[in-house]
Design a protein around this motif. Structure first.
Motif, PDB file in Angstrom:
ATOM      1  N   GLU A   1       0.852  -1.182   0.000  1.00  0.00           N
ATOM      2  CA  GLU A   1       0.000   0.000   0.000  1.00  0.00           C
ATOM      3  C   GLU A   1       0.891   1.237   0.000  1.00  0.00           C
ATOM      4  OE1 GLU A   1      -4.022   1.643   2.196  1.00  0.00           O
ATOM      5  OE2 GLU A   1      -2.948  -0.043   3.056  1.00  0.00           O
ATOM      6  N   ILE A   2       0.609   2.139  -0.922  1.00  0.00           N
ATOM      7  CA  ILE A   2       1.395   3.359  -1.079  1.00  0.00           C
ATOM      8  C   ILE A   2       0.480   4.552  -0.854  1.00  0.00           C
ATOM      9  CG2 ILE A   2       2.653   4.801  -2.734  1.00  0.00           C
ATOM     10  CD1 ILE A   2       3.685   2.227  -3.999  1.00  0.00           C
ATOM     11  N   ASP A   3       0.907   5.477  -0.009  1.00  0.00           N
ATOM     12  CA  ASP A   3       0.162   6.710   0.216  1.00  0.00           C
ATOM     13  C   ASP A   3       0.434   7.642  -0.969  1.00  0.00           C
ATOM     14  OD1 ASP A   3      -0.869   9.184   0.994  1.00  0.00           O
ATOM     15  OD2 ASP A   3      -0.250   8.930   3.081  1.00  0.00           O
ATOM     16  N   ALA A   4      -0.574   7.833  -1.801  1.00  0.00           N
ATOM     17  CA  ALA A   4      -0.410   8.646  -3.011  1.00  0.00           C
ATOM     18  C   ALA A   4      -0.039  10.093  -2.683  1.00  0.00           C
ATOM     19  CB  ALA A   4      -1.682   8.603  -3.848  1.00  0.00           C
ATOM     20  N   SER A   5      -0.475  10.581  -1.528  1.00  0.00           N
ATOM     21  CA  SER A   5      -0.147  11.964  -1.162  1.00  0.00           C
ATOM     22  C   SER A   5       1.329  12.117  -0.781  1.00  0.00           C
ATOM     23  CB  SER A   5      -1.041  12.451  -0.023  1.00  0.00           C
ATOM     24  OG  SER A   5      -0.823  11.694   1.157  1.00  0.00           O
ATOM     25  N   GLU A   6       1.970  11.025  -0.381  1.00  0.00           N
ATOM     26  CA  GLU A   6       3.394  11.069  -0.054  1.00  0.00           C
ATOM     27  C   GLU A   6       4.270  10.677  -1.237  1.00  0.00           C
ATOM     28  OE1 GLU A   6       4.193   8.723   3.394  1.00  0.00           O
ATOM     29  OE2 GLU A   6       2.897   9.941   4.661  1.00  0.00           O
ATOM     30  N   ARG A   7       3.698   9.951  -2.192  1.00  0.00           N
ATOM     31  CA  ARG A   7       4.454   9.509  -3.375  1.00  0.00           C
ATOM     32  C   ARG A   7       3.806  10.079  -4.640  1.00  0.00           C
ATOM     33  NH1 ARG A   7       8.068   5.362  -3.331  1.00  0.00           N
ATOM     34  NH2 ARG A   7       8.594   6.412  -5.269  1.00  0.00           N
ATOM     35  N   LEU A   8       3.752  11.387  -4.701  1.00  0.00           N
ATOM     36  CA  LEU A   8       3.154  12.059  -5.858  1.00  0.00           C
ATOM     37  C   LEU A   8       3.878  11.713  -7.148  1.00  0.00           C
ATOM     38  CD1 LEU A   8       2.316  15.577  -4.409  1.00  0.00           C
ATOM     39  CD2 LEU A   8       0.727  13.777  -5.063  1.00  0.00           C
ATOM     40  N   ASP A   9       5.178  11.437  -7.064  1.00  0.00           N
ATOM     41  CA  ASP A   9       5.926  11.071  -8.264  1.00  0.00           C
ATOM     42  C   ASP A   9       5.361   9.807  -8.896  1.00  0.00           C
ATOM     43  OD1 ASP A   9       6.817   9.679  -5.937  1.00  0.00           O
ATOM     44  OD2 ASP A   9       8.706   9.165  -6.914  1.00  0.00           O
ATOM     45  N   LEU A  10       5.126   8.774  -8.089  1.00  0.00           N
ATOM     46  CA  LEU A  10       4.552   7.530  -8.614  1.00  0.00           C
ATOM     47  C   LEU A  10       3.101   7.714  -9.049  1.00  0.00           C
ATOM     48  CD1 LEU A  10       5.799   4.634  -6.300  1.00  0.00           C
ATOM     49  CD2 LEU A  10       6.264   4.984  -8.709  1.00  0.00           C
ATOM     50  N   ALA A  11       2.347   8.469  -8.257  1.00  0.00           N
ATOM     51  CA  ALA A  11       0.941   8.703  -8.598  1.00  0.00           C
ATOM     52  C   ALA A  11       0.815   9.425  -9.940  1.00  0.00           C
ATOM     53  CB  ALA A  11       0.259   9.510  -7.496  1.00  0.00           C
ATOM     54  N   ARG A  12       1.655  10.401 -10.177  1.00  0.00           N
ATOM     55  CA  ARG A  12       1.616  11.120 -11.459  1.00  0.00           C
ATOM     56  C   ARG A  12       2.087  10.232 -12.603  1.00  0.00           C
ATOM     57  NH1 ARG A  12       3.952  16.201  -8.595  1.00  0.00           N
ATOM     58  NH2 ARG A  12       2.028  17.277  -8.079  1.00  0.00           N
ATOM     59  N   GLU A  13       3.164   9.501 -12.379  1.00  0.00           N
ATOM     60  CA  GLU A  13       3.717   8.640 -13.428  1.00  0.00           C
ATOM     61  C   GLU A  13       2.700   7.596 -13.895  1.00  0.00           C
ATOM     62  OE1 GLU A  13       7.252   5.318 -13.971  1.00  0.00           O
ATOM     63  OE2 GLU A  13       7.377   6.728 -12.310  1.00  0.00           O
ATOM     64  N   HIS A  14       1.875   7.113 -12.976  1.00  0.00           N
ATOM     65  CA  HIS A  14       0.912   6.057 -13.309  1.00  0.00           C
ATOM     66  C   HIS A  14      -0.518   6.583 -13.424  1.00  0.00           C
ATOM     67  CE1 HIS A  14       3.868   2.900 -13.192  1.00  0.00           C
ATOM     68  NE2 HIS A  14       4.399   3.530 -12.166  1.00  0.00           N
ATOM     69  N   HIS A  15      -0.650   7.890 -13.510  1.00  0.00           N
ATOM     70  CA  HIS A  15      -1.946   8.535 -13.753  1.00  0.00           C
ATOM     71  C   HIS A  15      -2.998   8.107 -12.730  1.00  0.00           C
ATOM     72  CE1 HIS A  15      -0.135   9.881 -17.446  1.00  0.00           C
ATOM     73  NE2 HIS A  15       0.171   8.626 -17.735  1.00  0.00           N
ATOM     74  N   ILE A  16      -2.627   8.158 -11.454  1.00  0.00           N
ATOM     75  CA  ILE A  16      -3.562   7.823 -10.379  1.00  0.00           C
ATOM     76  C   ILE A  16      -4.428   9.052 -10.133  1.00  0.00           C
ATOM     77  CG2 ILE A  16      -3.797   7.051  -7.988  1.00  0.00           C
ATOM     78  CD1 ILE A  16      -2.383   5.021  -9.888  1.00  0.00           C
ATOM     79  N   MET A  17      -5.692   8.947 -10.499  1.00  0.00           N
ATOM     80  CA  MET A  17      -6.601  10.086 -10.379  1.00  0.00           C
ATOM     81  C   MET A  17      -7.567   9.954  -9.198  1.00  0.00           C
ATOM     82  SD  MET A  17      -5.372  11.768 -12.762  1.00  0.00           S
ATOM     83  CE  MET A  17      -6.387  13.090 -13.321  1.00  0.00           C
ATOM     84  N   ARG A  18      -7.679   8.736  -8.642  1.00  0.00           N
ATOM     85  CA  ARG A  18      -8.548   8.534  -7.486  1.00  0.00           C
ATOM     86  C   ARG A  18      -8.024   7.356  -6.678  1.00  0.00           C
ATOM     87  NH1 ARG A  18     -13.954   5.859 -10.153  1.00  0.00           N
ATOM     88  NH2 ARG A  18     -13.546   3.828  -9.314  1.00  0.00           N
ATOM     89  N   THR A  19      -8.467   7.290  -5.447  1.00  0.00           N
ATOM     90  CA  THR A  19      -8.068   6.186  -4.583  1.00  0.00           C
ATOM     91  C   THR A  19      -9.316   5.478  -4.086  1.00  0.00           C
ATOM     92  OG1 THR A  19      -7.947   7.666  -2.674  1.00  0.00           O
ATOM     93  CG2 THR A  19      -5.898   7.229  -3.861  1.00  0.00           C
ATOM     94  N   PRO A  20      -9.237   4.176  -3.907  1.00  0.00           N
ATOM     95  CA  PRO A  20      -8.091   3.338  -4.181  1.00  0.00           C
ATOM     96  C   PRO A  20      -7.941   3.048  -5.676  1.00  0.00           C
ATOM     97  CG  PRO A  20      -9.899   1.973  -3.413  1.00  0.00           C
ATOM     98  CD  PRO A  20     -10.362   3.400  -3.343  1.00  0.00           C
ATOM     99  N   THR A  21      -6.722   2.997  -6.114  1.00  0.00           N
ATOM    100  CA  THR A  21      -6.363   2.482  -7.440  1.00  0.00           C
ATOM    101  C   THR A  21      -5.273   1.448  -7.203  1.00  0.00           C
ATOM    102  OG1 THR A  21      -6.927   4.476  -8.672  1.00  0.00           O
ATOM    103  CG2 THR A  21      -5.303   3.019  -9.670  1.00  0.00           C
ATOM    104  N   THR A  22      -5.411   0.297  -7.835  1.00  0.00           N
ATOM    105  CA  THR A  22      -4.469  -0.795  -7.637  1.00  0.00           C
ATOM    106  C   THR A  22      -3.832  -1.179  -8.962  1.00  0.00           C
ATOM    107  OG1 THR A  22      -5.852  -1.626  -5.832  1.00  0.00           O
ATOM    108  CG2 THR A  22      -4.184  -3.124  -6.722  1.00  0.00           C
ATOM    109  N   LEU A  23      -2.502  -1.197  -8.967  1.00  0.00           N
ATOM    110  CA  LEU A  23      -1.750  -1.706 -10.106  1.00  0.00           C
ATOM    111  C   LEU A  23      -1.351  -3.137  -9.786  1.00  0.00           C
ATOM    112  CD1 LEU A  23       0.647   1.319 -10.770  1.00  0.00           C
ATOM    113  CD2 LEU A  23      -1.590   0.861 -11.792  1.00  0.00           C
ATOM    114  N   VAL A  24      -1.425  -4.015 -10.762  1.00  0.00           N
ATOM    115  CA  VAL A  24      -1.022  -5.403 -10.573  1.00  0.00           C
ATOM    116  C   VAL A  24       0.260  -5.621 -11.366  1.00  0.00           C
ATOM    117  CG1 VAL A  24      -1.701  -7.819 -10.779  1.00  0.00           C
ATOM    118  CG2 VAL A  24      -3.442  -6.070 -10.330  1.00  0.00           C
ATOM    119  N   LEU A  25       1.313  -6.014 -10.658  1.00  0.00           N
ATOM    120  CA  LEU A  25       2.613  -6.238 -11.276  1.00  0.00           C
ATOM    121  C   LEU A  25       2.856  -7.733 -11.426  1.00  0.00           C
ATOM    122  CD1 LEU A  25       4.811  -3.893  -9.028  1.00  0.00           C
ATOM    123  CD2 LEU A  25       3.392  -3.264 -10.971  1.00  0.00           C
ATOM    124  N   ASP A  26       3.541  -8.097 -12.494  1.00  0.00           N
ATOM    125  CA  ASP A  26       3.975  -9.491 -12.607  1.00  0.00           C
ATOM    126  C   ASP A  26       5.254  -9.660 -11.785  1.00  0.00           C
ATOM    127  OD1 ASP A  26       6.083  -8.484 -14.142  1.00  0.00           O
ATOM    128  OD2 ASP A  26       5.378  -9.363 -16.015  1.00  0.00           O
TER     129      ASP A  26
END
Length: 144
Positions: A85-110
């Motif tokens: 779990e990543i706090d989007a407000s603390e990791r704005l760099d990742l949130a912007r890079e992955h176009h996180i526009m709302r929470t919760p948003t979940t990315l699934v990685l292989d």
């Protein structure tokens, strides 16, 4: 008077349709084609060897704690799957890079850290399992 009633009914119908559309989009699994990978260093925690749920949350998100419990439960059902779990407000760099526009948003990685699926909104257990199945299909050469 009749015009007001018709307008109110039309407004309620439009709002109901918009709500139904919004609810159908909650947690829907979407295939993602993305270059590169999210490393453990970038994420701040180790990834799962098979798959990783990377959930973006915020402190005021009412659905995020329930989503975290659900994803941890689904991850616990399968070997080699973790939940981060990543706090989007603390990791704005990742949130912007992955176009996180709302929470919760979940990315699934292989297992290699490549994003293979995305769930915007609170998923159901079935949707979370479907997202993990996307990892298996991608690894075996099938596309969604």
């Amino acid at each position: 008077m009749l015009i007001r009633i018709v307008l109110i009914v039309a407004l309620l119908a439009a709002a109901s349709l918009a709500y139904a559309w919004w609810q159908r989009r909650q947690g829907r699994v979407r295939d993602v084609v993305r270059e590169g990978e999210l490393t453990a260093d970038v994420l701040g925690a180790p990834r799962g060897p098979h798959a990783t749920f990377v959930q973006f949350s915020t402190p005021l998100c009412s659905k995020c704690p329930g989503t975290a419990r659900l994803l941890k439960g689904v991850a616990g059902e399968r070997v080699g799957v973790t939940h981060l779990e990543i706090d989007a407000s603390e990791r704005l760099d990742l949130a912007r890079e992955h176009h996180i526009m709302r929470t919760p948003t979940t990315l699934v990685l292989d297992g290699t850290g490549v994003v293979v699926a995305r769930m915007d909104g609170a998923p159901t257990v079935e949707q979370a399992r479907e997202a993990l199945d996307a990892v298996g299909r991608r690894a075996s050469g099938y596309s969604i």
